[in-house]
Write a protein that holds these residues in place. Structure first.
Motif, PDB file in Angstrom:
ATOM      1  N   CYS A   1      35.179  39.746  39.331  1.00  0.00           N
ATOM      2  CA  CYS A   1      34.277  39.078  38.386  1.00  0.00           C
ATOM      3  C   CYS A   1      32.902  39.734  38.377  1.00  0.00           C
ATOM      4  O   CYS A   1      32.314  39.966  37.309  1.00  0.00           O
ATOM      5  N   ALA A   2      32.389  40.031  39.561  1.00  0.00           N
ATOM      6  CA  ALA A   2      31.071  40.652  39.665  1.00  0.00           C
ATOM      7  C   ALA A   2      31.071  42.059  39.077  1.00  0.00           C
ATOM      8  O   ALA A   2      30.102  42.491  38.436  1.00  0.00           O
ATOM      9  N   PHE A   3      32.177  42.768  39.274  1.00  0.00           N
ATOM     10  CA  PHE A   3      32.261  44.153  38.808  1.00  0.00           C
ATOM     11  C   PHE A   3      32.433  44.222  37.292  1.00  0.00           C
ATOM     12  O   PHE A   3      31.762  45.007  36.612  1.00  0.00           O
ATOM     13  N   ALA A   4      33.319  43.397  36.750  1.00  0.00           N
ATOM     14  CA  ALA A   4      33.647  43.483  35.326  1.00  0.00           C
ATOM     15  C   ALA A   4      32.728  42.631  34.457  1.00  0.00           C
ATOM     16  O   ALA A   4      32.638  42.858  33.250  1.00  0.00           O
ATOM     17  N   GLY A   5      32.074  41.642  35.054  1.00  0.00           N
ATOM     18  CA  GLY A   5      31.212  40.767  34.277  1.00  0.00           C
ATOM     19  C   GLY A   5      31.975  39.799  33.405  1.00  0.00           C
ATOM     20  O   GLY A   5      31.431  39.253  32.432  1.00  0.00           O
ATOM     21  N   CYS A   6      33.258  39.564  33.735  1.00  0.00           N
ATOM     22  CA  CYS A   6      34.074  38.634  32.972  1.00  0.00           C
ATOM     23  C   CYS A   6      35.193  38.125  33.880  1.00  0.00           C
ATOM     24  O   CYS A   6      35.326  38.567  35.020  1.00  0.00           O
ATOM     25  N   ARG A   7      35.991  37.213  33.364  1.00  0.00           N
ATOM     26  CA  ARG A   7      37.079  36.657  34.151  1.00  0.00           C
ATOM     27  C   ARG A   7      38.287  37.588  34.117  1.00  0.00           C
ATOM     28  O   ARG A   7      38.853  37.840  33.053  1.00  0.00           O
TER      29      ARG A   7
ATOM     30  N   ALA B   1      30.854  49.007  44.865  1.00  0.00           N
ATOM     31  CA  ALA B   1      31.900  48.134  44.324  1.00  0.00           C
ATOM     32  C   ALA B   1      32.603  47.392  45.456  1.00  0.00           C
ATOM     33  O   ALA B   1      33.812  47.182  45.427  1.00  0.00           O
ATOM     34  N   LYS B   2      31.839  47.014  46.461  1.00  0.00           N
ATOM     35  CA  LYS B   2      32.365  46.293  47.612  1.00  0.00           C
ATOM     36  C   LYS B   2      31.812  44.866  47.652  1.00  0.00           C
ATOM     37  O   LYS B   2      30.731  44.594  47.140  1.00  0.00           O
TER      38      LYS B   2
ATOM     39  N   ARG C   1      45.317  33.827  50.587  1.00  0.00           N
ATOM     40  CA  ARG C   1      44.460  33.138  49.627  1.00  0.00           C
ATOM     41  C   ARG C   1      43.021  33.596  49.741  1.00  0.00           C
ATOM     42  O   ARG C   1      42.352  33.853  48.729  1.00  0.00           O
ATOM     43  N   LYS C   2      42.529  33.699  50.960  1.00  0.00           N
ATOM     44  CA  LYS C   2      41.141  34.122  51.148  1.00  0.00           C
ATOM     45  C   LYS C   2      40.920  35.549  50.673  1.00  0.00           C
ATOM     46  O   LYS C   2      39.887  35.875  50.069  1.00  0.00           O
ATOM     47  N   ALA C   3      41.886  36.425  50.960  1.00  0.00           N
ATOM     48  CA  ALA C   3      41.756  37.813  50.511  1.00  0.00           C
ATOM     49  C   ALA C   3      41.780  37.891  48.994  1.00  0.00           C
ATOM     50  O   ALA C   3      40.986  38.615  48.378  1.00  0.00           O
ATOM     51  N   TYR C   4      42.680  37.128  48.376  1.00  0.00           N
ATOM     52  CA  TYR C   4      42.759  37.146  46.910  1.00  0.00           C
ATOM     53  C   TYR C   4      41.481  36.598  46.284  1.00  0.00           C
ATOM     54  O   TYR C   4      40.966  37.172  45.311  1.00  0.00           O
ATOM     55  N   GLU C   5      40.978  35.501  46.806  1.00  0.00           N
ATOM     56  CA  GLU C   5      39.786  34.893  46.218  1.00  0.00           C
ATOM     57  C   GLU C   5      38.566  35.791  46.370  1.00  0.00           C
ATOM     58  O   GLU C   5      37.718  35.843  45.477  1.00  0.00           O
ATOM     59  N   LEU C   6      38.475  36.511  47.490  1.00  0.00           N
ATOM     60  CA  LEU C   6      37.379  37.464  47.632  1.00  0.00           C
ATOM     61  C   LEU C   6      37.542  38.600  46.631  1.00  0.00           C
ATOM     62  O   LEU C   6      36.580  39.031  45.989  1.00  0.00           O
ATOM     63  N   GLY C   7      38.775  39.086  46.500  1.00  0.00           N
ATOM     64  CA  GLY C   7      39.024  40.157  45.536  1.00  0.00           C
ATOM     65  C   GLY C   7      38.717  39.724  44.110  1.00  0.00           C
ATOM     66  O   GLY C   7      38.182  40.491  43.305  1.00  0.00           O
ATOM     67  N   ARG C   8      39.072  38.483  43.796  1.00  0.00           N
ATOM     68  CA  ARG C   8      38.785  37.975  42.452  1.00  0.00           C
ATOM     69  C   ARG C   8      37.286  37.865  42.220  1.00  0.00           C
ATOM     70  O   ARG C   8      36.787  38.201  41.131  1.00  0.00           O
ATOM     71  N   ALA C   9      36.561  37.400  43.234  1.00  0.00           N
ATOM     72  CA  ALA C   9      35.107  37.302  43.101  1.00  0.00           C
ATOM     73  C   ALA C   9      34.491  38.684  42.887  1.00  0.00           C
ATOM     74  O   ALA C   9      33.577  38.859  42.065  1.00  0.00           O
ATOM     75  N   ASN C  10      35.008  39.667  43.610  1.00  0.00           N
ATOM     76  CA  ASN C  10      34.523  41.033  43.450  1.00  0.00           C
ATOM     77  C   ASN C  10      34.841  41.552  42.050  1.00  0.00           C
ATOM     78  O   ASN C  10      34.020  42.233  41.414  1.00  0.00           O
TER      79      ASN C  10
END
Length: 371
Positions: free
Chosen positions: A323-329, A286-287, A312-321
């Protein structure tokens, strides 16, 4: 978080704190671009990267204006630092493009950048000396204590208003509390509340510098100040309870042991024999990591990498992670414990790492690191 009485003063106080009156245009609250321009004027920052070395030399000469103790500085009121700033997304389509995401809402990472700028300006407003043309202080973000969301969606075509003021002051640190609202259906609706903690340094950003004390006026402001004292105490307690300093508690040890037993393969007499429980994911899977090159374009007024950009960069990476983990927004509901340990120099290579830490049926908690 913000009382009606204090907020009512915003319109008349948004130009105060600076004798030049450059915070306003014909009595109107500044937009975020003007907030950034005012910060450059306060410290004498250059918009040309090639001039940054000369600016550093000029900044160093301002050390003579630093107070030798906090007692030398006049006390300030909360309303002395009150600032209102606008983000005209509804009336400026060109600006809207910068904040728009693919889901037709506002990029929260951009909001983090704006809050960081506004928080610094609020602190400069508190410490401003009208007898000086430039501030000898280097005020930088130490941490984001918390950001509480009041609504899930920030609309990209409606104007945003940010108000804030200083709510607590130590000897060299300042707490700035901000409130964001958005204009919808003829009225402003609450969006979020944010608390940032800033620290004051000397002009060369090498050692701590004293700041003006804060003098609450009335029972309402005294209550705000007291709550901020409580927040500070909690931050100290959490810091001293860190696993980097103390051993896990008995409750934490029991929890860890239960997790170990629940994933143990009883058929093997080995610590390496692990079984993944149903509907579970290993934390290692989950990384998500990323890499950023720090260009001069992302520098702050002190020619280091802008803290808002890092958030901003940390948040956007966390958000991308997420999305990938949950399969939704996913939807952000709160942000806390953003801690800046050291400044980032121009030209640095940043390794960003996002890690899921805890999940539940309704959501999850994740942590982002920048190395």
């Amino acid at each position: 978080m913000f009382s009606p009485r204090v907020l009512k003063s915003a319109s008349s106080l948004m130009c105060r704190g600076f004798s030049t009156g450059q915070m306003c245009r014909q009595g109107k609250a500044p937009d975020m671009a003007e907030v950034r321009n005012r910060l450059r004027e306060i410290v004498g920052a250059s918009t040309n990267w090639q001039d940054h070395q000369q600016v550093l030399v000029e900044r160093a000469s301002l050390s003579q204006y630093l107070a030798q103790s906090q007692d030398q500085l006049p006390a300030k009121r909360m309303k002395d630092s009150m600032i209102e700033a606008h983000l005209p997304l509804g009336s400026q389509p060109a600006l809207r493009e910068k904040y728009l995401n693919s889901h037709n809402s506002v990029r929260f990472g951009r909001i983090l950048e704006d809050l960081d700028c506004l928080g610094v300006l609020i602190c400069y407003s508190h410490t401003w000396n009208e007898e000086l043309q430039r501030s000898p202080l280097s005020i930088v973000t130490a941490l984001v204590d918390k950001i509480d969301m009041r609504q899930n969606i920030i609309y990209p075509d409606c104007d945003i208003k940010c108000t804030g003021h200083v709510t607590w002051v130590g000897k060299t640190s300042i707490e700035a509390t901000m409130h964001m609202s958005q204009y919808q259906d003829g009225a402003y609706t609450d969006v979020l509340d944010a608390t940032f903690v800033m620290v004051a340094r000397d002009p060369e950003n090498k050692r701590a510098a004293f700041v003006n004390p804060l003098k609450p006026e009335g029972l309402e402001e005294e209550a705000i100040f007291h709550q901020s004292e409580v927040n500070k105490t909690k931050r100290v307690e959490l810091s001293t309870a860190s696993l980097l300093k103390v051993a896990p508690t008995a409750e934490e040890r029991t929890l860890i042991h239960n997790l170990f037993l629940n994933t143990l393969d009883t058929r093997l007499v080995s610590f390496r024999g692990r079984i993944l429980p149903p509907n579970s994911v290993w934390m290692e899977d989950a990384k998500l990591k990323g890499l950023e090159i720090c260009h001069p374009e992302e520098r702050n007024i002190f020619n280091r990498i802008f803290g808002g950009f890092l958030m901003r960069k940390a948040y956007e990476l966390g958000r991308a992670n997420a999305c990938a983990f949950a399969g939704c927004r996913p939807t952000v509901v709160a942000v806390d414990d953003i801690l800046f340990r050291k400044p980032v120099e121009i030209g640095s290579l940043l390794l960003l790492s996002s890690q899921k830490e805890c999940t539940s049926r309704s959501g999850f908690i994740q942590r982002c690191l920048i190395l």
